[in-house]
Design an enzyme around this catalytic site. Structure first.
Site, PDB file in Angstrom:
ATOM      1  N   ASP A  83     -35.894 -87.520  42.544  1.00 34.55           N
ATOM      2  CA  ASP A  83     -35.168 -88.701  42.828  1.00 34.55           C
ATOM      3  C   ASP A  83     -34.398 -89.183  41.792  1.00 34.55           C
ATOM      4  OD1 ASP A  83     -36.613 -88.753  45.372  1.00 34.55           O
ATOM      5  OD2 ASP A  83     -37.987 -90.510  44.940  1.00 34.55           O
ATOM      6  N   ARG A 141     -42.068 -93.912  51.707  1.00 33.74           N
ATOM      7  CA  ARG A 141     -42.016 -92.541  51.079  1.00 33.74           C
ATOM      8  C   ARG A 141     -42.791 -92.539  50.031  1.00 33.74           C
ATOM      9  NH1 ARG A 141     -38.615 -91.503  47.038  1.00 33.74           N
ATOM     10  NH2 ARG A 141     -38.139 -89.534  47.779  1.00 33.74           N
ATOM     11  N   GLU A 169     -27.062-118.766  58.294  1.00 34.99           N
ATOM     12  CA  GLU A 169     -27.095-119.222  56.788  1.00 34.99           C
ATOM     13  C   GLU A 169     -28.273-118.674  56.173  1.00 34.99           C
ATOM     14  OE1 GLU A 169     -23.242-119.085  57.841  1.00 34.99           O
ATOM     15  OE2 GLU A 169     -23.706-119.638  55.802  1.00 34.99           O
ATOM     16  N   PRO A 181     -29.207-112.156  50.426  1.00 32.18           N
ATOM     17  CA  PRO A 181     -28.131-111.858  49.707  1.00 32.18           C
ATOM     18  C   PRO A 181     -28.332-112.549  48.196  1.00 32.18           C
ATOM     19  CG  PRO A 181     -27.277-113.023  51.359  1.00 32.18           C
ATOM     20  CD  PRO A 181     -28.506-112.738  51.856  1.00 32.18           C
TER      21      PRO A 181
END
Ligand SMILES: Nc1ccc2ncsc2c1
Length: 250
Positions: free
Chosen positions: A176, A161, A119, A92
């Site tokens: 896209d 992809r 963590e 994150p």
């Protein structure tokens, strides 16, 4: 491309056996190895974590299993002809994962993913391998997840992809939302297919007109509307097109 994933939940990566990534593997366009980190533990409980230095909540993933795992995996890859690996650390606290970064990763021959639980991983692991190979610390968004495995699935699909031959219709990249071109940085607008009427809802007339210029303009207008509503931050980044220039002239 070779992909290695080191995780304490190998079963979480089962989706890499199906759909687009699964087909790419079956065609030999992608070579995926999922490894259980606990294979590199030596105690009865297969311990991979411990309490954080400095105190605080939760547990931190230990250096030793990761170091032994990554050393073995890198050695195996080199021995079997792979080269130029990069570490992809889902976290994150990483840089936002974007289509631009997906393109950059898709141009590398070998990615080694290290999704963490708890963590996170003891920082010395990333610092150690950053002296040997490129490290991409990558976040898929601002929310709380239990670990990085979901991010591996997201990044792997976005990268796979883009590999040559994986997407049947080369046009697919063009439309896209985040690929370069007139619709770049715009969210995709509404799409429709048969039947022409459904529960009293018809198809927008322009889509039945056969007039490709009008259809393209309508689609861009719809994309602009949707982007303004949901992602105004993208608007100033979208490229002016012929439509915009005509609007300015009229
Ligand atoms: N909680 C959370 C959020 C984003 C993210 N990206 C990669 S791992 C991860 C974990």
């Amino acid at each position: 491309m070779r992909l290695d994933v080191v995780t304490i939940f190998p079963e979480y990566l089962e989706p890499l056996n199906v759909s687009l990534v699964g087909k790419a593997r079956a065609r030999g366009q992608l070579n995926v190895h999922v490894h259980d980190l606990r294979r590199w533990t030596h105690d009865r409980h297969h311990t991979v974590d411990d309490t954080p230095y400095g105190g605080g909540p939760g547990m931190v993933m230990k250096t030793e299993p990761w170091g032994e795992a990554l050393d073995d995996i890198l050695a195996d890859g080199y021995e079997t002809g792979s080269s130029a690996p990069a570490l992809v650390v889902p976290t994150p606290s990483g840089r936002p994962f974007t289509q631009k970064l997906a393109v950059e990763l898709s141009e590398r021959p070998w990615l080694v993913f290290t999704p963490a639980r708890y963590e996170g991983i003891d920082r010395r692991v990333i610092d150690e391998y950053a002296t040997r190979i490129p490290v991409y610390e990558v976040s898929i968004g601002d929310y709380v997840l239990a670990g990085g495995e979901a991010a591996v699935l997201v990044v792997t699909e976005a990268v796979a992809r883009l590999l040559p031959g994986v997407l049947g219709n080369v046009e697919s990249h063009r439309d896209d939302s985040f690929a370069p071109g007139a619709m770049a940085n715009l969210l995709e607008g509404p799409v429709y297919t048969k039947p022409p009427a459904w529960r009293g809802r018809d198809i927008p007339e322009v889509l039945l007109s056969g007039h490709h210029g009008r259809i393209a303009r309508w689609r861009r207008d719809e994309a602009l509307k949707r982007t303004t509503a949901h992602r105004p931050d993208l608007i100033e980044r979208c490229e002016p097109t012929a439509f915009d220039r005509k609007d300015r002239e009229t």
